[in-house]
Each structure stands twice: as structure tokens, then as C-alpha cells.
Design an enzyme around this catalytic site. Structure first.
Site, mmCIF file in Angstrom:
data_model
loop_
_atom_site.group_PDB
_atom_site.id
_atom_site.type_symbol
_atom_site.label_atom_id
_atom_site.label_comp_id
_atom_site.label_asym_id
_atom_site.label_seq_id
_atom_site.Cartn_x
_atom_site.Cartn_y
_atom_site.Cartn_z
ATOM 1 N N CYS A 152 -2.184 -3.018 6.312
ATOM 2 C CA CYS A 152 -2.159 -1.727 6.992
ATOM 3 C C CYS A 152 -3.305 -1.618 7.997
ATOM 4 C CB CYS A 152 -2.214 -0.573 5.993
ATOM 5 S SG CYS A 152 -3.679 -0.583 4.940
ATOM 6 N N GLN A 191 -5.617 -0.204 -4.041
ATOM 7 C CA GLN A 191 -6.290 -1.290 -4.757
ATOM 8 C C GLN A 191 -7.245 -0.759 -5.817
ATOM 9 O OE1 GLN A 191 -7.725 -4.625 -2.384
ATOM 10 N NE2 GLN A 191 -9.488 -4.848 -3.732
ATOM 11 N N CYS A 194 0.830 -1.195 0.000
ATOM 12 C CA CYS A 194 0.000 0.000 0.000
ATOM 13 C C CYS A 194 0.866 1.247 0.000
ATOM 14 C CB CYS A 194 -0.973 -0.043 1.170
ATOM 15 S SG CYS A 194 -0.645 1.050 2.516
ATOM 16 N N GLU A 195 0.445 2.229 -0.788
ATOM 17 C CA GLU A 195 1.245 3.439 -0.956
ATOM 18 C C GLU A 195 1.147 4.381 0.245
ATOM 19 O OE1 GLU A 195 -2.039 5.985 -3.564
ATOM 20 O OE2 GLU A 195 -0.390 4.986 -4.579
ATOM 21 N N HIS A 196 0.281 4.059 1.196
ATOM 22 C CA HIS A 196 0.127 4.920 2.369
ATOM 23 C C HIS A 196 1.004 4.496 3.537
ATOM 24 C CE1 HIS A 196 -4.040 5.381 0.426
ATOM 25 N NE2 HIS A 196 -3.305 6.411 0.077
ATOM 26 N N HIS A 197 1.193 3.178 3.707
ATOM 27 C CA HIS A 197 1.966 2.693 4.854
ATOM 28 C C HIS A 197 3.088 1.725 4.471
ATOM 29 C CE1 HIS A 197 -2.075 3.727 6.543
ATOM 30 N NE2 HIS A 197 -1.339 4.278 7.479
ATOM 31 N N HIS A 211 -5.564 -6.168 3.369
ATOM 32 C CA HIS A 211 -4.653 -5.047 3.569
ATOM 33 C C HIS A 211 -4.039 -5.100 4.962
ATOM 34 C CE1 HIS A 211 -5.928 -2.480 0.005
ATOM 35 N NE2 HIS A 211 -6.712 -3.549 -0.063
#
Length: 207
Positions: free
Chosen positions: A167, A137, A96-99, A165
């Protein structure tokens, strides 16, 4: 030079990114190890920066592959086959590009040919090209369907992705066994309810 697709539309201009050196990347890992509270010079961690950088090369190999070029080779000598082609349960591993936490899941991809048929392994490889990048996603789902639609020009494309996920499994709300489902439809899959119904029927069939 490398590229980063900053949009759900893979046809849009990509942002050019200058990669740091291997040594700079390894130093960054040492910084994170120190921030976590450990000593990167101790025996168990001395080779960790090198291993992490090598692992990143595998996890994010999708940045070095052009998905459009991947789909250029097709087959037309298939006796006019024009029925639905579906590849189910394509396992993928993404982040995931956030975490930077893992997204583990399955992709189901279907299309209806319009003169050109794609080799089955190319579908699985296309999933991997986009999975092996930092992802959301929702974005990955559209990237797969739009690339197939643009390059193959089929009657339609259907993509359904199920992802767990980490995260939210290993941090934050700590909800395990939660699966997120996203879908993207083009052409007749979007306009014809019966065709879309047939796609979901295919997914329910046991292999």
C-alpha cells in the site's frame, strides 16, 4: 455464516458476517472493472470475476479456521523439554485492511514450553490463519502471541514480524524496499531482558 475478528484480542466476541453469494461477489468484481474504465465483457476479462472470487477464497482462507482449535493438539512426552523453541523466517502473504494491498513478509515465533510442546507445522499454520485475513500488521502480531499464550500456557511467547506493505510501495508515497517491524512479548519474554536478548540472538543466527 462466517466470522470476522474485529479486535486484537482473539478472545473477544467476534462480529457475525453474512457472506454474499458467489454470483453477487462476481458481480461486484464486474462493477470494479467498469469503474476502472474497462469492459468486463471483453475476451480478456470475461472470466476474471470468477478467477478473482476463487483467488479471494485462497487469500482469505484464514476466516474459516479457528486458531484456538488449531493449537489444541500438543505433545507432553518430550522428556521435560523446557528451553526456548524458535521458528524463524515463516514467510506469509497477507492483505492490508485499509487498501486490500499485499503485505509480504516473514514471521519469527518463539515460546518457552511449560509442559506442552506444539508441533512445528502448527506454528506456521497459525501464522497463516491470521495472515490470510484482512490485516494490520500490529494486530496480526498480537493475535499470534496471545493465541499461543492462551492455548499453550507457556512461560512466554515472542513474535516478531517483518513486512513489506504494498500500500506504500505501489501507491501513495511509493517507497519500495521499506520493511515494517512489529513485535509482541508475553510472560518471561516481556519481564526478563536476558530471555528477550536470547530470542534476538536466535534470530541473528544463520540457518
Amino acid at each position: 455464516m462466517n466470522f470476522h475478528d474485529s479486535s486484537t484480542d482473539v478472545k473477544k466476541k467476534v462480529v457475525q458476517v453474512t457472506k454474499p453469494t458467489k454470483e453477487e461477489a462476481e458481480d461486484a468484481v464486474r462493477t470494479l472493472l467498469r469503474w476502472a474504465g474497462d469492459d468486463p465483457t471483453r475476451e480478456g476479462l470475461i472470466d476474471t470475476p470468477q478467477r478473482v472470487v476463487k483467488a479471494y477464497g485462497e487469500w482469505f482462507a484464514g476466516y474459516s479456521v479457528d486458531p484456538e482449535t488449531l493449537l489444541r493438539k500438543t505433545f507432553e512426552d518430550v522428556n521435560g523439554y523446557s528451553e526456548m523453541v524458535t521458528l524463524k523466517d515463516v514467510r506469509f502473504e497477507s492483505y492490508c485492511e485499509h487498501h486490500l494491498a499485499p503485505i509480504i513478509g516473514k514471521a519469527h515465533v518463539s515460546y518457552i514450553p511449560n509442559g506442552k510442546v506444539l508441533g512445528i507445522s502448527k506454528i506456521a499454520r497459525l501464522v497463516d490463519v491470521f495472515a490470510k485475513r484482512l490485516q494490520a500488521q500490529e494486530k496480526m502480531t498480537i493475535q499470534i502471541s496471545s493465541t499461543m499464550q492462551n492455548e499453550l500456557e507457556p512461560l512466554g511467547v515472542a513474535v516478531l514480524i517483518e513486512g513489506e506493505h504494498h500500500c506504500m510501495c505501489t501507491r501513495g508515497v511509493h517507497k519500495t524496499n521499506s520493511v515494517m517491524t512489529t513485535s509482541s512479548f508475553t510472560g518471561v519474554f516481556k519481564t526478563d531482558r536476558q530471555v528477550r536478548k536470547e530470542f534476538f540472538k536466535m534470530l541473528r543466527k544463520k540457518s
